[in-house]
Motif scaffolding. Sequence first.
Motif, short mmCIF file in Angstrom:
data_model
loop_
_atom_site.label_atom_id
_atom_site.label_comp_id
_atom_site.label_asym_id
_atom_site.label_seq_id
_atom_site.Cartn_x
_atom_site.Cartn_y
_atom_site.Cartn_z
N ALA A 197 0.85 -1.20 0.00
CA ALA A 197 0.00 0.00 0.00
C ALA A 197 0.88 1.24 0.00
O ALA A 197 2.06 1.19 0.35
CB ALA A 197 -0.92 0.01 1.22
N VAL A 215 -3.72 3.98 -0.23
CA VAL A 215 -4.07 3.45 -1.56
C VAL A 215 -3.41 2.09 -1.70
O VAL A 215 -2.18 1.96 -1.57
CB VAL A 215 -3.58 4.40 -2.67
CG1 VAL A 215 -3.88 3.81 -4.04
CG2 VAL A 215 -4.23 5.78 -2.52
N ARG A 216 -4.20 1.08 -1.96
CA ARG A 216 -3.67 -0.28 -2.09
C ARG A 216 -3.00 -0.46 -3.45
O ARG A 216 -3.41 0.14 -4.45
CB ARG A 216 -4.80 -1.32 -1.95
CG ARG A 216 -5.64 -1.20 -0.69
CD ARG A 216 -4.84 -1.38 0.57
NE ARG A 216 -4.12 -2.66 0.60
CZ ARG A 216 -3.29 -3.02 1.60
NH1 ARG A 216 -3.08 -2.19 2.63
NH2 ARG A 216 -2.68 -4.19 1.57
N GLY A 218 -2.38 -1.77 -6.94
CA GLY A 218 -3.37 -2.18 -7.92
C GLY A 218 -4.36 -1.07 -8.21
O GLY A 218 -5.00 -1.07 -9.27
N GLU A 219 -4.49 -0.11 -7.27
CA GLU A 219 -5.34 1.06 -7.48
C GLU A 219 -4.51 2.20 -8.05
O GLU A 219 -3.28 2.18 -7.98
CB GLU A 219 -5.99 1.48 -6.16
CG GLU A 219 -6.82 0.40 -5.49
CD GLU A 219 -7.31 0.82 -4.11
OE1 GLU A 219 -6.96 1.95 -3.67
OE2 GLU A 219 -8.01 0.03 -3.46
N ARG A 220 -5.16 3.19 -8.59
CA ARG A 220 -4.46 4.39 -9.06
C ARG A 220 -4.35 5.37 -7.90
O ARG A 220 -5.30 5.53 -7.14
CB ARG A 220 -5.18 5.02 -10.25
CG ARG A 220 -5.24 4.13 -11.48
CD ARG A 220 -5.85 4.84 -12.67
NE ARG A 220 -4.98 5.88 -13.19
CZ ARG A 220 -3.97 5.68 -14.04
NH1 ARG A 220 -3.68 4.45 -14.44
NH2 ARG A 220 -3.25 6.67 -14.47
N ILE A 221 -3.20 6.02 -7.79
CA ILE A 221 -3.02 7.03 -6.75
C ILE A 221 -2.96 8.40 -7.40
O ILE A 221 -2.26 8.61 -8.40
CB ILE A 221 -1.75 6.76 -5.90
CG1 ILE A 221 -1.64 7.82 -4.78
CG2 ILE A 221 -0.49 6.71 -6.74
CD1 ILE A 221 -0.57 7.49 -3.75
N GLU A 222 -3.72 9.32 -6.87
CA GLU A 222 -3.78 10.68 -7.40
C GLU A 222 -3.15 11.64 -6.39
O GLU A 222 -3.47 11.61 -5.21
CB GLU A 222 -5.23 11.09 -7.67
CG GLU A 222 -5.37 12.48 -8.26
CD GLU A 222 -6.82 12.82 -8.58
OE1 GLU A 222 -7.08 13.95 -9.00
OE2 GLU A 222 -7.67 11.93 -8.40
N THR A 230 -1.81 11.52 -11.73
CA THR A 230 -2.35 10.21 -11.34
C THR A 230 -1.38 9.13 -11.80
O THR A 230 -0.91 9.17 -12.95
CB THR A 230 -3.74 9.97 -11.96
OG1 THR A 230 -4.62 11.04 -11.60
CG2 THR A 230 -4.32 8.67 -11.48
N ALA A 232 -0.55 4.81 -11.85
CA ALA A 232 -0.98 3.44 -11.62
C ALA A 232 -0.01 2.74 -10.69
O ALA A 232 1.21 2.96 -10.77
CB ALA A 232 -1.06 2.69 -12.95
N THR A 233 -0.53 1.89 -9.80
CA THR A 233 0.33 1.17 -8.87
C THR A 233 0.34 -0.33 -9.13
O THR A 233 0.99 -1.06 -8.39
CB THR A 233 -0.11 1.43 -7.40
OG1 THR A 233 -1.40 0.84 -7.19
CG2 THR A 233 -0.16 2.91 -7.10
N ASP A 234 -0.36 -0.78 -10.14
CA ASP A 234 -0.36 -2.21 -10.44
C ASP A 234 1.07 -2.64 -10.83
O ASP A 234 1.78 -1.90 -11.51
CB ASP A 234 -1.34 -2.55 -11.55
CG ASP A 234 -1.11 -1.70 -12.80
OD1 ASP A 234 -1.28 -0.46 -12.70
OD2 ASP A 234 -0.74 -2.25 -13.84
#
Length: 237
Positions: A197, A215-216, A218-222, A230, A232-234
């Motif tokens: 996270a 923000v986990r 796999g989710e997008r962080i803004e 923004t 992507a964290t995947d």
Amino acid sequence: MNVETAIRRPAPVKLTVTDFRLLKRAGVFAGYSKSELLDGKLWGAPVQGEDEPESDAVHPIKLRVEDYLRLHEAGALDKYGRTELIDGAIYAMNPQHRPHVRIKSELAFRLRLALEAIGSTLFVGIEGTVAMPPNDAPEADIIVTSEPEGEGPFPVSSIALLAEVADAPIRLDLGQAHRYAAHGVPETWIVDVKGTAIHRLWSPTAEGYAQRDEVRFGERIEAVTIKGLTVATDGLR
């Protein structure tokens, strides 16, 4: 996680007699009636004002950013590799292993692409020293700055966002975030590798960041403070 949690750091770098003499010649101890080096630590008795009672009590001497840079430029810290100044003391940086390096490099790359996509002129750097006068010069894993050119550390006034990657227990990095808030850094991300996270912190105050969320992977962080940014964290895990 609580940013205000008490943090334990490793022991600071021990200064040598040569370092002490260098600092003394430079006038670093001008504000002390006496100064001394004991077991690698600086101690001094501050000069008293006219209305203050005389005292020879000694107190720890905190190095300033300019003192730290003076030692660095003299080569006094070369044997320690990477170092940083935290609350007036010098610390050697820990080795960086593959999870830390991989995620840090990947996140920095994604930040660069995301900033380019929104037409931002902000610069993304890795392992940049940030001058936070008077007594702090930490080395952040990732910096987003408006002033990439010039000599010396990055001024804290130029920092739009800092990110730290923690592939070990993250208490230390959360404590570092508290310091960043006290120096007015608008936003900090703490990447918890084991917890998969990112802790997003913003609204800095002298006591720490007033707002935070998580923000986990796999989710997008803004980014809260950089409009339109923004990431992507995947694939970070």
